[in-house]
Design an enzyme around this catalytic site. Structure first.
Site, short mmCIF file in Angstrom:
data_model
loop_
_atom_site.label_atom_id
_atom_site.label_comp_id
_atom_site.label_asym_id
_atom_site.label_seq_id
_atom_site.Cartn_x
_atom_site.Cartn_y
_atom_site.Cartn_z
N HIS A 268 1.37 -46.34 -12.72
CA HIS A 268 0.78 -45.02 -12.97
C HIS A 268 0.52 -44.83 -14.47
CE1 HIS A 268 0.43 -40.59 -12.02
NE2 HIS A 268 0.71 -40.53 -13.32
N GLU A 269 1.54 -45.05 -15.27
CA GLU A 269 1.41 -44.77 -16.71
C GLU A 269 0.48 -45.77 -17.39
OE1 GLU A 269 2.28 -41.97 -17.51
OE2 GLU A 269 3.76 -41.47 -15.99
N HIS A 272 -2.96 -44.49 -17.00
CA HIS A 272 -3.29 -43.50 -18.05
C HIS A 272 -3.64 -44.21 -19.36
CE1 HIS A 272 -2.46 -39.64 -16.18
NE2 HIS A 272 -1.23 -39.97 -15.84
N GLU A 298 -5.61 -38.10 -14.50
CA GLU A 298 -4.72 -38.38 -13.38
C GLU A 298 -5.40 -39.29 -12.35
OE1 GLU A 298 -1.73 -37.65 -13.80
OE2 GLU A 298 -0.77 -37.83 -11.85
ZN ZN Z 1 0.03 -38.91 -14.55
#
Ligand code: ZN
Length: 504
Positions: A268-269, A272, A298
């Site tokens: 997830h990170e 980003h 997101e």
């Molecule tokens: Zn996030």
């Protein structure tokens, strides 16, 4: 023809210099924030607060400086002229928008919000620990009142909540979100119910040694685009990603020996981080050199965490590697069972632990309550009851106490109303981007199954990352996917996935 002679563009050059300093102040503040969460000794907290406040004061003064206003006016005119470069107009346009927002909200109101937050945070922490909403209630009342004052600074907004949304998701409106979320909810609720009637796969048993998880996550991150000389991974209590620059990206992780949640958080990170790292270098230190909105940001993290990270194709490559590291714990778990275990759908109380199918329902609940609070149709005192009623309606579960209900998130104690919807927007946009990428990259699954993330990363870079803030979110989505914001691709993806996994 773009001119290479800066003499034609004095205002554009001066504006870029002013904005570069603002960008630098923001990057230093971000670096201090990263340090606070990862490295800072406990007693650094008080002096760190002063450092950050000073930097924010300097940045605010530069953001509302009348000189900046004059530069924007001059650069806007100049950008129409024959010597202008293509980015001059969008830089001036976004600088004007940022400045407008910064100057419309009076500084007394900004200070009042900072004070209210400083008082609300410890009250929320205690209220949550003791599961006692009454302790938090006056603070939430104050934050709602202050946010209504913020909304009143934008009287042209069709709905007062639009003004709050705009800080996180430029161009999003309450009316459009109501429509999109209603369609999403109408698709998700029956899907979750149908899954609930099927037998639930067993969860992973573990344990999975943290050293092994770290090493595996780092290998995956490198395949995604993590570069050792431009990125870092460190531990933090709440994982986040922060780019100090395109070539200085910090991601953080939190580990749990009992499951793979730490690995999914890294995917997830890193998602980003890839967004920030992929922005056009020409936009460095300009007002355009970052992600365009919280929702689009997101969408990048969700794509890697869910569409990629919970896919069978991805694990065809990585599962043998996981088995090498966690041999004993995975010895009896075949790939198909593993894939089912990382895609369990189970309505639960806590948003941050929710699965891919129920997650957006948690967000829609918060959106509905926030809109009602700002409209004044819901009193803060009635928040717990309204929360619990929606949990029953949407997820079919009873909330046993406010700690696991309306007190679970930090956002409201910081006055961050308008933020939550961007989490569900991220899922929706990820659904649209994934459908578009699959249509345009016929070999995508095969590449992922071979451990090759480059085709998807490059597609996202070309269609999303490179633009920075040049395109507004709606324009970016339209160009990348060929349609406006639309929950159907996400719903189609989820139906297809769970039909196969749960034999629906
Ligand atoms: Zn996030």
């Amino acid at each position: 023809m773009p001119s290479s002679d800066n003499g034609d563009r004095p205002a554009a050059i001066a504006l870029r210099e002013h904005l570069a300093e603002l960008a630098d102040l923001g990057a230093v503040t971000a670096l201090l924030g990263w340090d606070r969460e990862t490295m800072m000794p406990e007693r650094g907290a008080a002096p760190r607060g002063e450092l950050t406040a000073t930097l924010e004061r300097l940045a605010h003064a530069r953001a509302v400086d009348p000189v900046l206003g004059e530069l924007i006016e001059a650069a806007t005119v100049e950008a129409q002229g024959p010597g202008a470069e293509p980015d001059d107009a969008p830089i001036a346009r976004i600088a004007r928008r940022d400045r407008d927002r910064a100057t419309r909200i009076p500084s007394e109101l900004v200070v009042a919000i900072a004070h209210a937050t400083a008082e609300a945070l410890p009250a929320w922490t205690r209220a949550r620990e003791e599961s006692d909403f009454a302790l938090f209630r006056p603070h939430l009342e104050r934050q709602v009142e202050l946010r209504r004052e913020v909304a009143a600074c934008f009287p042209e907004a069709a709905h007062p909540y639009d003004a709050l949304l705009d800080a996180y998701e430029p161009g999003a409106t309450t009316a459009s979100l109501r429509d999109v979320f209603a369609r999403l909810r109408a698709g998700l609720v029956p899907l979750v119910e149908a899954i609930g009637e099927r037998p639930e796969p067993p969860p992973l048993a573990g344990p999975f040694a943290i050293d092994g998880q770290r090493a595996l996550a780092l290998e995956m991150a490198r395949a995604m685009g993590f570069e050792d000389d431009a990125w870092r991974i460190d531990d933090a209590v709440h994982p986040f990603a922060q780019a100090v620059a395109r070539t200085d990206v910090r991601v953080t992780a939190r580990w749990d020996e009992s499951d793979f949640s730490g690995i999914f958080a890294v995917l997830h990170e890193v998602g980003h981080g890839l967004y920030e790292a992929g922005i056009d270098p020409a936009l460095d230190r300009t007002t355009l050199g970052t992600g365009v909105s919280f929702g689009v940001h997101e969408s990048q993290s969700r794509t890697w965490e869910n569409q990629v990270g919970r896919s069978l194709a991805f694990w065809e490559h990585w599962y043998p590697r996981a088995r090498e590291r966690f041999g004993r714990s995975l010895a009896d778990v075949e790939l198909g069972d593993f894939h089912r275990s990382i895609n369990i759908v189970h309505p639960s109380l806590i948003r941050v632990e929710a699965d891919e199918a129920t997650y957006a329902l948690h967000v829609i609940l918060r959106f509905e309550l926030e809109v009602a609070l700002i409209e004044g149709t819901l009193a803060v005192a009635d928040v717990p009851a309204a929360w619990n009623e929606r949990m029953r309606d949407m997820l079919g579960i009873e909330v046993p106490d406010d700690r696991r209900g309306c007190l679970q998130d930090i956002h409201w104690s910081c006055g961050e109303l308008g933020y939550f919807p961007t989490y569900a927007l991220g899922n929706i946009i990820a659904g649209q981007l994934w459908a578009a990428a699959r249509a345009q990259l016929p070999g995508l699954d095969a590449a992922l199954a071979a451990g090759d993330c480059a085709p998807l990363r490059d597609w996202l870079r070309r269609n999303v990352h490179v633009h920075g803030r040049r395109l507004d979110p709606s324009e970016l989505i339209e160009r990348a996917t060929g349609s406006a914001l639309d929950p159907d691709p996400l719903l189609d993806y989820l139906r297809e996935k769970y039909t196969a996994l749960y034999d629906l």
